[in-house]
Design an enzyme around this catalytic site. Structure first.
Site, PDB file in Angstrom:
ATOM      1  N   ASP A   1       0.865  -1.183   0.000  1.00 44.05           N
ATOM      2  CA  ASP A   1       0.000   0.000   0.000  1.00 44.05           C
ATOM      3  C   ASP A   1       0.898   1.228   0.000  1.00 44.05           C
ATOM      4  O   ASP A   1       2.126   1.131   0.131  1.00 44.05           O
ATOM      5  CB  ASP A   1      -0.907  -0.014   1.246  1.00 44.05           C
ATOM      6  N   HIS A   2       0.293   2.381  -0.149  1.00 43.08           N
ATOM      7  CA  HIS A   2       0.972   3.663   0.034  1.00 43.08           C
ATOM      8  C   HIS A   2       0.433   4.330   1.292  1.00 43.08           C
ATOM      9  O   HIS A   2      -0.787   4.393   1.489  1.00 43.08           O
ATOM     10  CB  HIS A   2       0.717   4.601  -1.154  1.00 43.08           C
TER      11      HIS A   2
ATOM     12  N   TYR B   1      -4.998   4.468   0.273  1.00 44.54           N
ATOM     13  CA  TYR B   1      -6.028   3.581  -0.286  1.00 44.54           C
ATOM     14  C   TYR B   1      -5.572   2.919  -1.585  1.00 44.54           C
ATOM     15  O   TYR B   1      -6.300   2.881  -2.568  1.00 44.54           O
ATOM     16  CB  TYR B   1      -7.342   4.335  -0.499  1.00 44.54           C
ATOM     17  N   HIS B   2      -4.343   2.384  -1.563  1.00 48.70           N
ATOM     18  CA  HIS B   2      -3.797   1.713  -2.736  1.00 48.70           C
ATOM     19  C   HIS B   2      -3.354   0.291  -2.408  1.00 48.70           C
ATOM     20  O   HIS B   2      -2.230  -0.114  -2.733  1.00 48.70           O
ATOM     21  CB  HIS B   2      -2.608   2.503  -3.298  1.00 48.70           C
ATOM     22  N   PRO B   3      -4.210  -0.521  -1.765  1.00 46.07           N
ATOM     23  CA  PRO B   3      -3.819  -1.907  -1.496  1.00 46.07           C
ATOM     24  C   PRO B   3      -3.621  -2.669  -2.801  1.00 46.07           C
ATOM     25  O   PRO B   3      -4.320  -2.434  -3.792  1.00 46.07           O
ATOM     26  CB  PRO B   3      -4.998  -2.458  -0.694  1.00 46.07           C
TER      27      PRO B   3
END
Length: 553
Positions: free
Chosen positions: A294-295, A468-470
């Site tokens: 993620d980020h 919100y970048h899983p």
């Protein structure tokens, strides 16, 4: 139990599933079924770009996953929103269109994803897109997905870009073109003033075809196998269990949380974990649910001395005016996500390409709407792009209705905090430039007193948020990589007629937001699935810093 028959069964109508629904049904020959647990995306809150934080906070549209207590964030349970609606997360995201750095895809190929270099994927980015500003060697002008720049009318955007140049950073003409690194305008998935989600771009036009069926409020409970061959899925609709059989293939496009969960529920995954929950092992694949990435980001907020921020527009009367204009004309402040300028930089010498991303916003507020602005201000969302921390998605039980356990293990690698400290110091330097002199008030967050490593570390642990970048929980890789879940044609190793196509199959997370790369993945996967020739590789060059060994900028 009722049974229906199709050629392809697609699980999930998100960014990837919508693309596949369109491309696989386009010639009219294939019978295609899409199963989506969510419902309609017709809500004004979804379609109005500036309302982006509203659907994200509605259980109707969001799965509302939360992590296990994150050990390196003081035990915080982090919100992991995922779209539960037609369009999936593309219907509740921030509408940011970032393809990633070309070198991300060179890295994918090095990690075992043969055929996914930048030259291979650029044609699929172009095929997907219609850019309002026109196409070129890098950008598309005939695709389903509408993208455009914002108006940049707010003077704080110009100050941001000027300050970055004063700090010694390059200006780039197109972050999605030859050169990502630098500061410039940020594209958004907006067309005709409305959110252009994957559902709007791909699925709704395709739903007019008689050979495509979409069933909403359908929870897929397992993939059905005969031996090791996937032959369909079982799904629950209301109180009924139903079966959809696939004559050709089952394709999982549930995303980086749902896809590994469904594989495990179906008997594909780490054998010990499956047996722990009483699930019969169809095929042992230890990488299912591992490699989760993620980020992380935080909001660097500054008070604004002049009344030029978006603060008045979030007050009740301001919201009314913005909403009314959007309803009448589909323009104005309601037709943008307000992330109209951005930046990509390197955190330190020795980093080969940009590893820090900025979204600039002419307002000081929480991205998810959880806290409202209290004054005029502006902020930069900033965070590292290539964390070395790795997490997982694991079953809580064999019950498909029970959410899986998620742990990103944020900041577990010491390099991650080194990069976070750089984010604080480099951002503070940009905001200190002369271009912000007339606007710059006090530093709201982190606060001017937060300067030492220990102070920055404490701030980060308490205030950092997921971007919100899983991704990467069913990674693509070579056959000899025992942690790879799918091959470079997106086929699940060890079984037949089963693929995964969504952001979970990324070998490593890309430099930027994930909606654009996920749509590209699905565009290319569609050609693999249909067995047609791939688009010719591009010969467009890309920028790679030459001074990276000795310089940060």
């Amino acid at each position: 139990m009722s049974e229906m028959n199709f050629d392809y069964v697609i699980v999930g109508a998100g960014s990837a599933g919508c693309v596949l629904a369109d491309r696989l049904s386009a010639d009219g020959r294939n019978r295609v079924l899409v199963l989506e647990y969510g419902g309609s995306d017709r809500s004004i809150y979804i379609q109005m770009p500036s309302a982006l934080s509203i659907p994200m906070n509605m259980p109707k549209y969001n799965w509302f996953y939360h992590t296990e207590p994150e050990p390196h964030l003081g035990g915080r349970r982090m919100h992991t929103p995922r779209g539960k609606v037609l369009g999936g997360s593309s219907s509740i995201n921030g509408l940011v269109y970032v393809r990633g750095n070309p070198q991300d895809y060179e890295r994918w190929a090095e990690q075992g994803a043969a055929g996914w270099r930048y030259a291979d994927v650029l044609p699929y980015f172009k095929r997907a897109e219609t850019r309002a500003e026109g196409g070129d060697a890098y950008r598309g002008d005939r695709g389903p997905l509408g993208t455009r720049y914002g108006t940049m009318e707010n003077p704080l955007h110009a100050a941001w870009l000027a300050a970055a140049e004063q700090a010694g950073y390059a200006r780039t003409g197109d972050i999605n073109g030859a050169q990502q690194e630098g500061f410039g305008r940020m594209d958004m998935t907006v067309a005709n003033g409305r959110r252009c989600s994957a559902a709007v771009a791909y699925l709704r036009p395709a739903m007019r075809r008689p050979n495509l069926q979409v069933i909403t409020h359908a929870l897929v409970t397992r993939v059905l196998f005969e031996g090791r061959r996937a032959v369909g899925v079982e799904f629950r609709r209301g109180d009924r269990l139903e079966v959809a059989r696939a004559a050709r293939e089952v394709i999982l496009s549930g995303g980086p949380i749902n896809s590994p969960q469904l594989l495990k529920l179906s008997g594909v995954g780490p054998a010990a974990e499956l047996r722990e929950h009483g699930i019969a092992v169809v095929h042992e694949l230890p990488g299912v649910g591992e490699n989760l990435q993620d980020h992380l980001e935080f909001y660097f907020q500054v008070a604004c001395r002049e009344p030029v921020s978006l603060y008045p527009s979030i007050k009740p009367f301001g919201k009314f005016k913005v909403g009314l204009r959007w309803l009448l004309f589909k323009d104005g402040l309601g037709a943008t996500n307000h992330f109209e300028s951005c930046g990509f930089i390197r955190s330190r010498p020795g980093v080969p390409y940009a590893d820090i991303q900025y979204h600039f916003l002419p307002l000081a507020v929480a991205y998810d709407g959880s806290t409202l602005a209290k004054e005029h201000g502006f902020q930069a969302h900033v965070g590292p792009m290539r964390s070395k921390s790795r997490g997982w998605v694991r079953l809580a039980s064999a019950d498909p209705m029970q959410k899986p356990k998620i742990l990103f293990n944020y900041l577990s690698h010491p390099d991650d905090m080194v990069e976070m400290r750089a984010c604080v110091r480099l951002t503070r330097e940009i905001f200190a430039q002369p271009a912000f002199d007339r606007f710059r008030g006090r530093e709201i967050q982190p606060g001017a007193e937060v300067v030492a490593d220990e102070q920055i570390d404490e701030f980060v642990r308490n205030k950092v948020e997921s971007a919100y970048h899983p991704s990467c929980s069913c990674k693509m890789g070579a056959a000899q990589d025992h942690m790879a879940v799918v091959d470079p044609e997106t086929r699940v190793y060890g079984v037949e007629r089963l693929r995964v196509v969504d952001s979970s199959i990324m070998p490593s997370v890309t430099t930027g937001n994930l909606n654009a790369p996920t749509i590209m993945l699905a565009e290319k996967a569609a050609d693999h699935i249909l067995g047609r020739g791939l688009l010719p590789a591009s010969d467009a060059p890309f920028h790679a810093p030459t001074n990276w060994r000795e310089a940060q900028r």
